[in-house]
Write a protein that holds these residues in place. Structure first.
Motif, PDB file in Angstrom:
ATOM      1  N   GLU A 155     -62.916  42.104  -7.693  1.00  0.00           N
ATOM      2  CA  GLU A 155     -64.156  42.686  -7.169  1.00  0.00           C
ATOM      3  C   GLU A 155     -65.296  42.637  -8.185  1.00  0.00           C
ATOM      4  O   GLU A 155     -66.456  42.436  -7.818  1.00  0.00           O
ATOM      5  CB  GLU A 155     -63.922  44.126  -6.731  1.00  0.00           C
ATOM      6  N   LYS A 195     -69.210  46.255  -8.964  1.00  0.00           N
ATOM      7  CA  LYS A 195     -68.529  45.558  -7.878  1.00  0.00           C
ATOM      8  C   LYS A 195     -69.459  44.501  -7.293  1.00  0.00           C
ATOM      9  O   LYS A 195     -70.595  44.784  -6.946  1.00  0.00           O
ATOM     10  CB  LYS A 195     -68.105  46.547  -6.798  1.00  0.00           C
ATOM     11  N   ARG A 213     -68.000  41.946  -5.003  1.00  0.00           N
ATOM     12  CA  ARG A 213     -67.421  41.469  -3.745  1.00  0.00           C
ATOM     13  C   ARG A 213     -66.281  42.394  -3.380  1.00  0.00           C
ATOM     14  O   ARG A 213     -65.893  43.261  -4.161  1.00  0.00           O
ATOM     15  CB  ARG A 213     -66.939  40.019  -3.881  1.00  0.00           C
ATOM     16  N   SER A 214     -65.720  42.205  -2.187  1.00  0.00           N
ATOM     17  CA  SER A 214     -64.735  43.143  -1.665  1.00  0.00           C
ATOM     18  C   SER A 214     -63.337  42.525  -1.612  1.00  0.00           C
ATOM     19  O   SER A 214     -63.115  41.515  -0.931  1.00  0.00           O
ATOM     20  CB  SER A 214     -65.137  43.607  -0.262  1.00  0.00           C
ATOM     21  N   TYR A 215     -62.411  43.135  -2.323  1.00  0.00           N
ATOM     22  CA  TYR A 215     -60.997  42.766  -2.248  1.00  0.00           C
ATOM     23  C   TYR A 215     -60.464  42.950  -0.834  1.00  0.00           C
ATOM     24  O   TYR A 215     -59.710  42.121  -0.319  1.00  0.00           O
ATOM     25  CB  TYR A 215     -60.221  43.615  -3.250  1.00  0.00           C
ATOM     26  N   PHE A 216     -60.872  44.017  -0.195  1.00  0.00           N
ATOM     27  CA  PHE A 216     -60.366  44.311   1.141  1.00  0.00           C
ATOM     28  C   PHE A 216     -60.897  43.315   2.166  1.00  0.00           C
ATOM     29  O   PHE A 216     -60.146  42.835   3.023  1.00  0.00           O
ATOM     30  CB  PHE A 216     -60.724  45.751   1.529  1.00  0.00           C
ATOM     31  N   ASP A 217     -62.172  42.969   2.077  1.00  0.00           N
ATOM     32  CA  ASP A 217     -62.755  42.030   3.042  1.00  0.00           C
ATOM     33  C   ASP A 217     -62.302  40.597   2.809  1.00  0.00           C
ATOM     34  O   ASP A 217     -62.068  39.849   3.758  1.00  0.00           O
ATOM     35  CB  ASP A 217     -64.282  42.090   2.977  1.00  0.00           C
ATOM     36  N   GLU A 218     -62.183  40.198   1.548  1.00  0.00           N
ATOM     37  CA  GLU A 218     -61.938  38.794   1.236  1.00  0.00           C
ATOM     38  C   GLU A 218     -60.469  38.453   1.017  1.00  0.00           C
ATOM     39  O   GLU A 218     -60.096  37.282   1.036  1.00  0.00           O
ATOM     40  CB  GLU A 218     -62.739  38.390  -0.017  1.00  0.00           C
ATOM     41  N   GLU A 261     -61.075  54.569  -7.142  1.00  0.00           N
ATOM     42  CA  GLU A 261     -60.861  53.484  -6.187  1.00  0.00           C
ATOM     43  C   GLU A 261     -59.380  53.132  -6.190  1.00  0.00           C
ATOM     44  O   GLU A 261     -58.791  52.870  -7.236  1.00  0.00           O
ATOM     45  CB  GLU A 261     -61.681  52.273  -6.572  1.00  0.00           C
ATOM     46  N   TYR A 287     -56.471  50.608  -5.154  1.00  0.00           N
ATOM     47  CA  TYR A 287     -56.244  49.218  -4.765  1.00  0.00           C
ATOM     48  C   TYR A 287     -54.762  49.011  -4.448  1.00  0.00           C
ATOM     49  O   TYR A 287     -53.928  48.984  -5.364  1.00  0.00           O
ATOM     50  CB  TYR A 287     -56.642  48.272  -5.901  1.00  0.00           C
TER      51      TYR A 287
END
Length: 305
Positions: A127, A30, A32-37, A62, A64
């Protein structure tokens, strides 16, 4: 250049085994963050759009959630536009361009069109910055019945529940230098086939559907995008990525035959974008703005029909 031998997983001349695919999967990390971005940006759009979870993907413990956004002021007599991003999760501006359009440019078109937007179809790929899903399957070659790609299957099932006729489908993508350095060599190794690296086009281009090329539609999009970034010139053989040029900045693929997301619906107007983020003449923001210009250029053309 034959890239078949250029990948460290598998045995030369033999397709990957399940063990090879597991080795590949275990090497992914991972980044980067799918949730954050992505997900957090969607929360701010609920004033003008219905945010609906259309499915979820469970990979390596995980979970998604998969989201679609639909126009809040939906009217049955308006034509409906489908916008998809992140079919290839590593193609960042497709995801962020879909979101930016909703944030900054969608409102003037809401009176004329209904919108269905799936901004990030492959969150695990987003991610880990991957073209494939964890099973080493390319979602953008998997839009067909009984698809082996959960990402593609979830979208197709969602489309069935909607039961809509779409006027247009705009699928947002990128072509990156990693296509030659990573993804094509991996494909050659996985399938035990010869892959020749091609010249990555320096600039923006479109891929239309050869079954319904809609030349004027594609031309209008190119005219909109060239106000933001440069259009990729053809190579010495008058081709882009090995495909003959249909017009400036446009090539055509057989969407349905190849299982492309672009062939998902019966929409008469379809296109796949290809932004080039590795160009010395572009940056991340330019690529996002180019994706927005694709959508607005398409809509400005369609609104006149």
């Amino acid at each position: 250049m034959n890239t078949e031998a250029a990948y460290p997983i598998g045995e030369l001349g033999k397709k990957w085994t399940d063990g090879d695919k597991e080795i590949w999967f275990q090497q992914q990390q991972k980044k980067r963050s799918y949730f954050d971005e992505v997900v957090t940006k969607l929360d701010s759009l609920n004033e003008h759009f219905i945010i609906e979870q259309y499915g979820s993907l469970l990979y390596d413990a995980e979970n998604y959630p998969l989201y679609a956004l639909k126009s809040l002021n939906w009217l049955e007599d308006k034509p409906t536009i489908l916008i998809t991003g992140g079919v290839h999760g590593y193609e960042t501006s497709g995801v962020q361009g879909a979101i930016r359009f909703l944030q900054t440019a969608a409102q003037p078109f809401q009176e004329a069109f209904n919108f269905v937007v799936l901004p990030c179809i492959s969150p695990w790929g987003y991610e880990t910055i991957n073209r494939w899903n964890p099973l080493s399957i390319d979602p953008n070659r998997s839009f067909y019945e009984n698809s082996p790609a959960q990402e593609s299957l979830a979208v197709m099932q969602f489309m069935k529940t909607l039961g809509l006729e779409f006027m247009a489908h705009i699928d947002l993508h990128e072509t990156t230098d990693s296509d030659n350095s990573e993804f094509r060599p991996a494909l050659a190794a996985r399938d035990a086939i010869e892959q020749k690296s091609w010249n990555i086009p320096d600039g923006f281009y479109l891929v239309g559907d050869s079954a319904k090329p809609q030349a004027l539609f594609q031309k209008a999009i190119i005219a909109s995008v060239e106000k933001i970034t440069h259009i990729a010139p053809a190579d010495n053989d008058d081709k882009l990525i090995g495909v003959p040029l249909a017009q400036v900045g446009v090539i055509n693929y057989a969407a349905r035959e190849l299982g492309l997301c672009m062939g998902l619906t019966e929409a008469p107007y379809v296109t796949t974008t290809e932004v080039y983020p590795d160009s010395p003449s572009a940056d991340d923001e330019t690529c996002i703005l180019a994706q927005v210009a694709v959508i607005t250029g398409a809509l400005n053309y369609l609104i006149t029909l």
